[in-house]
Design a protein around this motif. Structure first.
Motif, PDB file in Angstrom:
ATOM      1  N   HIS A 133       0.829  -1.202   0.000  1.00 54.75           N
ATOM      2  CA  HIS A 133       0.000   0.000   0.000  1.00 54.75           C
ATOM      3  C   HIS A 133       0.867   1.256   0.000  1.00 54.75           C
ATOM      4  CE1 HIS A 133      -3.819  -2.067   0.523  1.00 54.75           C
ATOM      5  NE2 HIS A 133      -3.281  -2.792   1.474  1.00 54.75           N
ATOM      6  N   LEU A 164       2.050   1.840  -3.514  1.00 56.43           N
ATOM      7  CA  LEU A 164       0.956   2.407  -4.306  1.00 56.43           C
ATOM      8  C   LEU A 164       0.774   3.885  -4.005  1.00 56.43           C
ATOM      9  CD1 LEU A 164      -1.751  -0.407  -4.023  1.00 56.43           C
ATOM     10  CD2 LEU A 164      -0.601   0.319  -6.109  1.00 56.43           C
ATOM     11  N   ASP A 177      -5.727   2.364  -4.684  1.00 52.34           N
ATOM     12  CA  ASP A 177      -5.963   0.929  -4.471  1.00 52.34           C
ATOM     13  C   ASP A 177      -7.469   0.732  -4.317  1.00 52.34           C
ATOM     14  OD1 ASP A 177      -6.142   2.195  -2.032  1.00 52.34           O
ATOM     15  OD2 ASP A 177      -5.191   0.593  -0.895  1.00 52.34           O
ATOM     16  N   PRO A 227      -2.217  -5.531  -3.234  1.00 50.83           N
ATOM     17  CA  PRO A 227      -1.407  -4.449  -3.801  1.00 50.83           C
ATOM     18  C   PRO A 227      -0.378  -4.926  -4.819  1.00 50.83           C
ATOM     19  CG  PRO A 227      -1.662  -4.143  -1.441  1.00 50.83           C
ATOM     20  CD  PRO A 227      -2.254  -5.484  -1.760  1.00 50.83           C
TER      21      PRO A 227
END
Length: 737
Positions: free
Chosen positions: A96, A99, A106, A112
Motif C-alpha cells: 500500500h 501504491l 488501491d 497491492p
C-alpha cells in the motif's frame, strides 16, 4: 463482443494507466563529495535491476541514493519514485505504501502486488525503497516479485543490511574521507563540516589556523556524515577546538582512557549522545517525545503531543528552533506551512530515552489522540469548501495515522478507539483512493472487538461501503446486515441510517433498482429524522435518483439530482458534486439533451480528477464516449472513432478500478450502447485500432482528451515522452493499410 462487458478488445494485452513521472524530494542541504560512489552507483544502475546501498546508520545512504536517482532520471521516461519505507511498521502495508508513493489508487479488492504489476506493466521506471532494514524480508519478497513480473523496472534500495534477494548488487557505503588536509584540497568530511557550519555561523571558513583542528575533529568522528553535521551544529556556542575537546573527553570515558580509533557505530552513537548531553533538559525531553511521530509533523501537533510535565505548549516552538539549529530536527516547507522531521537514527535514539523515562505509553496515547482529532476534524471539513485541502492534509498525516492505528490495535484496551479511528477515516479511504488499506485497518479492528458499540457499528458500515465499491458484495451484505441489526438492538439511529443507505448501494450495484429505491428512501428518512447532512446524505440523494433513472423514471431522478446539486453548491461540496454531475449528464442524454449532457459529464470528470477518484473519472469518460456518437450539430454525424478511443482509455482505467462497471448491467449500459453504435458505423479494423489507440493514454492524457483538449488535464503535471498518443487513425489510412 459489443454486448459482453467482460471481454473487450485489448483487454489482457492492453497496458494499464501509467503513473505520472515521479518527483524526488528537493535536497534541503548541499550535497558534498561522493563522486566515486555516485559513478559506481550509476554503473550498477545501468547494469543491474536491483541495487542496494548498505552501510551503518548516519553514513548517508539515503542522500546518495536520491542523488543517484535524480542523475539517472533521463534513463527512466516513466519516472524515478521514492518510497519512504521507514515509517511503515506493518509488512502487510508495504505494498500500500508503494501504491501511495506512486499515486496509484488501491480501489479494488486485489492485493497491492497484483495492482502494482498490472499498473506498471511495460513502464520503464526507477523505484527507490529507502530505509528497508526493519522490513528486510518483506522488501526482499516485494523486490523479487516486482522484478520477475516487470522487466523494465529498476529498484534502488537503502538498508543497513543486504536484502539477500535474487540478483541483488551491493554498494557498501563507507564514511567520508577525513584527511590529510592539503593546500587547496580539503577532504570531503572537512568540506561537509564547513558547509554545515556556515548554516549556523555564516562567517565560518576553514583556514590555516583551524584546518588541522577541523580535520582532527572529523577523524575522531570517523567521517560519518550525520556525526559531522551534529558537531557542526554546535559552532553557535563553541569553537572548533572546544567541540573537539568535549568529544575527546566523551570518547575517553567510553573506552577507559584509550585514544585508539573507535568502531564506526560507536563513533556515531557517541556523537549523538554528546549532542544529546549538550542539549538543555527541555531540549532533550522534546527530542525524546518527538520520537513518537512517524515521518513529518507540524508545530501544532508537536505542541499538543509533547507539551506537559516539563514543557509548556508555548515553549515548544523555541525548543524546536534550537533542535533545528543543532541539526537534530529537519525543517521542511510544505503547501500548508513548515513541517518538521527527525532522521531515523535520531528518532531511534530519542525513542530509547523515551522508553527509559517511562513516558512512551503516555506519549503514544497523546499522539493517538491528536491524530484521532485530525481524522475527526477531516470528517467534518469534508463536507464543505475546504474538501480538497482536507484531502491533502490527511495525506500528509497518513504515516502518523498508520502509527496511531497500529498503537490502538497492539495495545490492550484500545480496540474501540481503533474502530472509531478507522471508521472516521471513511472519507479518506473512499474519497482519496485508499479502499484497500481502509479494509485492512477496518477488518483488523473488527476482528479484535465484537462488543456492539457505536464505534463498531460505524466500522461495519464503512467496511461494507468499501467492499461494495470493490465489487465484493459477498462481504458487504453480511457486514451491513450486522450493522443494521446491531443498530436496531441498541437504538443507534445514525448507524441504522448508514447501514440501510449502503444496503441500497448493494442493491443498486446488484441491478435491483426497485429495492435500491426503497432502501434509499428509508435511509433519507432516517437522515432527516436525526438531522444528518453531509456528503453521505448527498450521495444517498443522487443514488436514489439513479435508482429511478434505471427504472425509467427520469422525472423522479431529475428531482433528486436537483436537490443533491443544490446542497453541493450551497455548502461548497465537490467530491459528491462530481457524481451528481455524472448522474445529471446521464439523465440529460436519456432525455435527448446532448450538449448539456456533454458539459455536465466533462465537469464531472474534471472534479473527480482533482481527487484522483478513478471510479468517478471512468464513469464520466465512458459516458463522454457515448456522447461522441451523438451529432455535435443537427445534421452532422457523431465521431465514432473518437468514441472508440475514449472507450479504450476507459477500459484501462476500469482495470485499475478492479471491477469493471461495478459488475452492474445498468452501469454497463452507456458503454454497451456506445460500442454497438461504433461497431455498426466503423469497419472492423477502425473499431479495433481506435480502441487500441485509447489504451495507450495514461490517466491524465485520457482526462485531457475527454475534456476536449490535447494538453495536460487541469491540475496535472506534464508527462514527458515517449508516451504521446497519435489521433485516432484516419479512415483512409485504415482502409488503405
Amino acid at each position: 463482443m459489443a454486448g459482453d462487458w467482460r471481454a473487450e478488445p485489448g483487454g489482457p494485452e492492453a497496458g494499464p494507466p501509467e503513473p505520472e513521472p515521479g518527483r524526488l524530494p528537493a535536497e534541503l542541504t548541499g550535497f558534498v563529495g561522493r563522486r566515486g560512489e555516485l559513478a559506481e552507483l550509476a554503473g550498477l544502475l545501468a547494469a543491474a535491476r536491483l541495487v542496494t546501498v548498505t552501510g551503518p546508520g548516519g553514513v548517508g545512504k539515503s542522500r546518495l541514493a536520491l542523488r543517484a536517482a535524480a542523475r539517472a532520471a533521463d534513463a527512466f521516461p516513466d519516472g524515478t519514485w521514492l518510497v519512504d519505507v521507514a515509517p511503515v511498521q506493518d509488512r502487510l502495508l508495504l505494498g500500500h505504501a508503494v501504491l501511495e508513493a506512486l499515486r496509484l489508487t488501491d480501489g479494488g479488492a486485489r492485493p497491492p502486488l497484483d495492482v502494482l504489476t498490472d499498473r506498471l506493466d511495460g513502464r520503464r521506471l526507477l523505484l527507490v525503497l529507502d530505509g528497508c532494514e526493519h522490513l528486510v524480508e518483506a522488501c526482499a519478497e516485494l523486490a523479487d516479485a516486482l522484478l520477475r513480473a516487470l522487466p523494465e523496472l529498476r529498484l534502488l534500495t537503502t538498508s543497513r543490511t543486504a536484502l539477500r534477494a535474487s540478483g541483488e548488487h551491493l554498494l557498501t557505503l563507507a564514511p567520508l574521507p577525513v584527511g590529510p588536509v592539503r593546500s587547496g584540497a580539503l577532504p570531503d568530511a572537512v568540506r561537509l563540516f564547513a558547509d554545515r557550519a556556515r548554516a549556523v555561523l555564516p562567517s565560518f571558513e576553514v583556514t590555516e589556523a583551524n584546518a588541522e583542528a577541523v580535520a582532527l575533529l572529523c577523524r575522531r568522528l570517523d567521517g560519518i556524515p550525520l556525526a559531522v553535521e551534529l558537531a557542526a551544529g554546535r559552532l553557535r556556542a563553541l569553537s572548533v577546538e572546544q567541540v573537539a575537546a568535549r568529544l575527546d573527553d566523551r570518547f575517553r570515558l567510553l573506552v577507559g582512557g584509550s585514544r585508539t580509533a573507535l568502531p564506526r557505530h560507536r563513533a556515531l552513537r557517541t556523537t549523538i549522545g554528546w549532542s544529546h548531553e549538550l542539549c538543555t533538559v527541555q531540549e532533550r525531553l522534546l527530542w525524546a517525545r518527538l520520537s513518537v511521530f512517524a515521518g513529518g509533523f507540524d508545530l501544532e501537533a508537536a505542541e499538543y503531543v509533547c507539551a506537559g510535565e516539563g514543557i509548556e505548549a508555548e515553549e515548544v516552538l523555541d525548543l524546536l528552533d534550537e533542535l533545528v539549529a543543532e541539526s537534530v530536527v529537519l525543517r521542511e516547507d510544505s503547501a500548508f506551512g513548515v513541517r518538521f522531521r527527525l532522521l531515523d537514527t535520531l528518532r531511534e535514539y530519542g525513542g530509547q530515552w523515551l522508553r527509559a523515562a517511562g513516558e512512551e505509553p503516555r506519549l503514544l496515547r497523546r499522539h493517538r489522540d491528536w491524530y484521532l482529532g485530525v481524522a475527526t476534524w477531516g470528517e467534518v471539513e469534508w463536507f464543505g469548501p475546504r474538501q480538497a485541502e482536507t484531502a491533502e492534509r490527511t495525506q500528509l498525516a497518513h504515516g502518523n495515522l498508520r502509527a496511531a492505528l497500529e498503537f490502538c490495535l497492539a495495545e490492550p484496551g484500545e480496540e474501540q478507539i481503533a474502530l472509531l479511528l478507522a471508521g472516521t477515516l471513511w472519507f479518506y479511504w473512499i474519497g482519496c483512493g485508499h479502499l484497500g488499506e481502509g479494509r485492512h485497518w477496518l477488518d483488523r479492528a473488527l476482528a479484535l472487538d465484537r462488543e456492539p458499540t457505536e464505534a463498531r457499528a460505524k466500522a461495519l458500515w464503512v467496511t461494507g461501503y468499501t467492499a461494495t465499491l470493490q465489487g465484493d458484495l459477498g462481504f458487504a451484505r453480511p457486514a451491513l446486515e450486522e450493522c443494521r441489526r446491531q443498530a436496531l438492538n441498541t437504538g443507534d439511529d445514525r448507524a441504522l441510517a448508514h447501514a440501510v443507505h449502503r444496503q441500497g448501494c448493494v442493491a443498486l450495484v446488484g441491478d435491483d433498482p426497485d429495492r435500491a429505491a426503497e432502501l434509499f428512501e428509508e435511509a433519507l428518512w432516517h437522515y432527516r429524522t436525526i438531522g444528518e447532512l453531509n456528503s453521505n446524505v448527498v450521495m444517498a440523494m443522487l443514488e436514489l435518483g439513479l435508482a429511478y433513472l434505471f427504472q425509467g423514471d427520469l422525472d423522479s431522478g431529475e428531482l433528486w439530482f436537483g436537490q443533491a446539486r443544490e446542497l453541493c453548491e450551497e455548502h461548497g461540496e465537490q467530491w459528491a458534486y462530481g457524481y451528481v454531475l455524472y448522474a445529471m449528464a446521464y439523465s440529460h442524454w436519456l432525455d435527448g439533451a446532448v450538449q448539456p449532457a456533454r458539459m455536465l459529464a466533462r465537469e464531472s470528470v474534471r472534479l473527480n480528477h482533482l481527487f484522483r477518484d478513478l471510479l468517478g473519472i471512468v464513469l464520466g469518460i465512458d459516458l463522454l464516449a457515448l456522447l461522441e456518437t451523438e451529432p455535435s450539430r443537427p445534421g452532422e454525424p457523431g465521431d465514432l472513432r473518437e468514441a472508440r478511443v475514449l472507450q479504450g482509455a476507459a477500459h484501462r482505467i476500469w482495470r485499475a478500478v478492479g471491477n469493471p462497471f461495478l459488475g452492474s448491467r445498468n452501469f454497463f449500459g452507456p458503454h454497451q450502447e456506445c460500442a454497438e453504435r461504433a461497431l455498426a458505423g466503423l469497419s472492423a479494423q477502425e473499431y479495433e485500432e481506435c480502441y487500441e489507440a485509447g489504451t495507450l493514454l495514461d490517466l491524465d492524457a485520457a482526462v485531457a482528451r475527454a475534456l476536449g483538449g490535447g494538453g495536460a488535464a487541469e491540475g496535472a503535471e506534464p508527462v514527458p515522452g515517449p508516451r504521446a498518443v497519435p489521433p485516432a487513425p484516419a479512415p483512409s489510412a485504415v482502409r488503405n493499410s
